[in-house]
Design a protein around this motif. Structure first.
Motif, short mmCIF file in Angstrom:
data_model
loop_
_atom_site.label_atom_id
_atom_site.label_comp_id
_atom_site.label_asym_id
_atom_site.label_seq_id
_atom_site.Cartn_x
_atom_site.Cartn_y
_atom_site.Cartn_z
N SER A 111 45.41 -52.53 -34.58
CA SER A 111 43.96 -52.47 -34.41
C SER A 111 43.58 -52.87 -32.99
CB SER A 111 43.25 -53.43 -35.37
OG SER A 111 43.39 -53.00 -36.70
N THR A 112 42.90 -51.96 -32.27
CA THR A 112 42.30 -52.34 -31.00
C THR A 112 40.94 -52.96 -31.36
OG1 THR A 112 43.37 -50.48 -29.93
CG2 THR A 112 41.57 -51.54 -28.72
N THR A 113 40.76 -54.20 -30.98
CA THR A 113 39.56 -54.93 -31.44
C THR A 113 38.60 -55.26 -30.30
OG1 THR A 113 40.81 -56.96 -31.23
CG2 THR A 113 40.72 -55.96 -33.42
N GLN A 114 39.02 -55.02 -29.04
CA GLN A 114 38.12 -55.29 -27.91
C GLN A 114 38.30 -54.20 -26.84
OE1 GLN A 114 38.31 -59.31 -26.18
NE2 GLN A 114 39.58 -59.93 -27.90
N ILE A 115 37.17 -53.73 -26.29
CA ILE A 115 37.20 -52.87 -25.10
C ILE A 115 36.19 -53.47 -24.13
CG2 ILE A 115 36.84 -50.56 -24.15
CD1 ILE A 115 37.26 -49.38 -26.89
N HIS A 116 36.65 -53.87 -22.96
CA HIS A 116 35.74 -54.44 -21.97
C HIS A 116 35.81 -53.62 -20.68
CE1 HIS A 116 35.18 -58.07 -24.40
NE2 HIS A 116 36.49 -58.01 -24.63
N SER A 117 34.67 -53.10 -20.26
CA SER A 117 34.67 -52.40 -18.98
C SER A 117 33.23 -52.13 -18.54
CB SER A 117 35.42 -51.07 -19.09
OG SER A 117 35.54 -50.48 -17.82
N GLY A 118 33.03 -52.14 -17.24
CA GLY A 118 31.75 -51.71 -16.67
C GLY A 118 30.64 -52.72 -16.79
N ASP A 119 29.65 -52.58 -15.86
CA ASP A 119 28.54 -53.51 -15.83
C ASP A 119 27.18 -52.83 -15.78
OD1 ASP A 119 30.08 -56.04 -15.60
OD2 ASP A 119 30.78 -55.10 -13.75
N THR A 120 27.16 -51.55 -15.44
CA THR A 120 25.85 -50.91 -15.29
C THR A 120 25.90 -49.43 -15.64
OG1 THR A 120 23.96 -50.74 -13.79
CG2 THR A 120 26.13 -50.43 -12.81
N TRP A 121 24.72 -48.76 -15.55
CA TRP A 121 24.57 -47.38 -16.04
C TRP A 121 25.30 -46.35 -15.17
CZ3 TRP A 121 22.24 -47.57 -20.59
CH2 TRP A 121 21.34 -48.62 -20.85
N ASN A 122 25.25 -46.55 -13.87
CA ASN A 122 25.60 -45.43 -12.99
C ASN A 122 26.85 -45.70 -12.14
OD1 ASN A 122 24.43 -47.40 -11.49
ND2 ASN A 122 23.03 -46.07 -10.34
N VAL A 123 27.71 -46.59 -12.65
CA VAL A 123 28.95 -46.88 -11.91
C VAL A 123 30.15 -46.66 -12.83
CG1 VAL A 123 30.31 -48.67 -10.76
CG2 VAL A 123 27.84 -48.57 -10.39
N ILE A 124 31.08 -45.86 -12.38
CA ILE A 124 32.37 -45.76 -13.08
C ILE A 124 33.17 -46.99 -12.65
CG2 ILE A 124 34.55 -44.50 -13.19
CD1 ILE A 124 32.82 -41.93 -12.89
N PRO A 125 33.54 -47.85 -13.61
CA PRO A 125 34.17 -49.11 -13.21
C PRO A 125 35.59 -48.92 -12.68
CG PRO A 125 34.05 -48.92 -15.60
CD PRO A 125 33.35 -47.72 -15.06
N GLN A 126 36.09 -49.98 -12.11
CA GLN A 126 37.44 -49.97 -11.52
C GLN A 126 38.50 -50.23 -12.60
OE1 GLN A 126 37.89 -49.64 -8.11
NE2 GLN A 126 40.09 -50.09 -8.03
N THR A 127 38.15 -51.10 -13.54
CA THR A 127 39.17 -51.48 -14.54
C THR A 127 38.59 -51.47 -15.96
OG1 THR A 127 38.64 -53.82 -14.41
CG2 THR A 127 40.37 -53.06 -12.94
N ALA A 128 39.49 -51.43 -16.93
CA ALA A 128 39.11 -51.58 -18.34
C ALA A 128 40.18 -52.44 -19.02
CB ALA A 128 39.02 -50.22 -19.03
#
Ligand code: ZN
Ligand code: ZN
Length: 398
Positions: free
Chosen positions: A234-251
């Motif tokens: 089970s993948t239980t957490q996905i963390h990435s990104g901070d705002t609407w219009n930015v493709i983040p660097q990491t996940a």
């Protein structure tokens, strides 16, 4: 109810002990007040008391007769970080902490058995009453073992018990072999290339990569594990990104794996990493951090000790009320560490299936006081049968 009469006589006392412990829940390795109560009661009953294993662990020792046989009975003392909503008169007085797994009941049942067995001593051998801290998450049972539990208190076998809501009061369930699963965790950090959300062609999107990894991980159990075996990924957490219009660097992806057998566990650990790294590579991204931790091993009952446990439960509630083939649970238990060192058996005792019998870890949960004398009687019966006095000695004593 089929309980030992003498234990039924102090049922109200046991309920009062439990309510006191329930009002003052303590979490991992901070069970100071609870262990003070346990140590004081064991001393009052006439047991030899040892403190300090895994910080707040308590071991009470009771001897009778001359046999050098010895067994360990284990209860857990810790509470959970849950805000109680049971509405009970004895509800937690500490906001954000509660006995949501019934360890207050487990501690009380083992104390009840100690009181009875210290009075009657109708057995031949040694019983170590093991009260452990930090069953939830932190592996207090493992720490007690590492600090020499069974070197200081040698046991031929060790026994544990947990309440289960949904099974009626007066019923037990136990099986030889796996009872509860191994508990592992994983973490995958995906490095992409950050970009403007409107210009994705300038970046490598770690959210998209992570999504493909989550999906692909589901193929492990579905396509790689023998269908006759059991496993959960089970993948239980996905963390990435901070705002609407930015493709983040990491996940970051995190999750849990449950298995019963080491080869299955080994395979899944290797396969998650292989899938994550190769899926990431396929998108031009990279797994920059990989972590896999084996937290609790599987809880596996040995055949002989399961026989003793089943026999004790059957003597108490009758054969029809002991399920000898329950479905193993995918949850886990740190009693498993003790079972790695000693043969033993972990049994489930019904906490009731009536209205309001909600599952453990729920804010509305409460241990059922009706179960206290049953559990204490199970422990006492187990000791009297497993360490039964020899016929000749019994006659001499009578
Ligand atoms: Zn729990
Ligand atoms: Zn528990």
């Amino acid at each position: 109810m089929p309980v030992i009469n003498r234990i039924a006589e102090f049922q109200r006392d046991m309920a009062a002990w439990r309510h006191d412990i329930h009002r003052h829940p303590e979490t991992a390795f901070e069970e100071k007040r609870t262990s003070d109560i346990v140590a004081a009661k064991l001393t009052e009953f006439g047991l030899e008391v040892h403190r300090g294993l895994a910080r707040t662990g308590v071991v009470g020792t009771l001897r009778a007769g001359t046999s050098n046989r010895a067994i360990g009975l284990r209860a857990d003392m810790d509470a959970l970080d849950v805000l109680e909503r049971s509405g009970k008169e004895w509800a937690s007085t500490i906001p954000g902490k509660m006995h949501a797994c019934g360890h207050d009941g487990h501690t009380t049942m083992l104390l009840g058995a100690a009181k009875y067995l210290a009075e009657t001593r109708n057995f031949d051998g040694t019983v170590h009453f093991i009260f452990q801290p930090a069953e939830e998450n932190e592996g207090g049972g493992r720490v007690m073992c590492e600090e020499g539990l069974f070197r200081q208190f040698p046991c031929d076998g060790v026994y544990g018990m947990h309440n289960i809501p949904g099974i009626p009061v007066g019923r037990f369930a136990v099986r030889s072999g796996p009872m509860m699963a191994a508990y592992d965790i994983f973490e995958i950090v995906i490095d992409g290339v950050g970009a403007h959300g409107a210009m994705p062609h300038h970046g490598i999107d770690p959210v998209l990569v992570g999504s493909h990894i989550v999906t692909a991980l589901q193929s492990i159990v579905a396509r790689n594990i023998d269908p006759a075996k059991t496993a959960v990924v089970s993948t239980t957490q996905i963390h990435s990104g901070d705002t609407w219009n930015v493709i983040p660097q990491t996940a970051v992806l995190r999750g849990t794996v449950r298995t019963f057998e080491k080869p299955v566990q080994d395979f899944i650990e290797a396969r998650i990493r292989q899938i994550a790294e190769n899926v990431a590579a396929g998108f031009g991204a990279k797994v920059s951090k990989w972590r896999y931790e084996r937290r609790y091993p599987a809880t596996v009952n040995s055949e002989t000790e399961t026989g003793y446990a089943a026999q004790a439960a059957q003597a108490l509630v009758g054969n029809a009320n002991v399920n000898l083939n329950p479905t193993p649970a995918m949850g886990s238990e740190d009693f498993a560490w003790m079972l790695l060192e000693k043969p033993g058996c972990y049994i489930w005792i019904g906490n009731g299936d009536g209205e309001g019998s909600c599952m453990v870890h729920n804010p509305g949960y409460d241990f059922n006081d009706e179960v206290l004398p049953l559990g204490a009687s199970y422990w006492a019966t187990l000791v009297e049968q497993r360490l039964a006095r020899q016929a000749g000695l019994r006659q001499a004593a009578e």
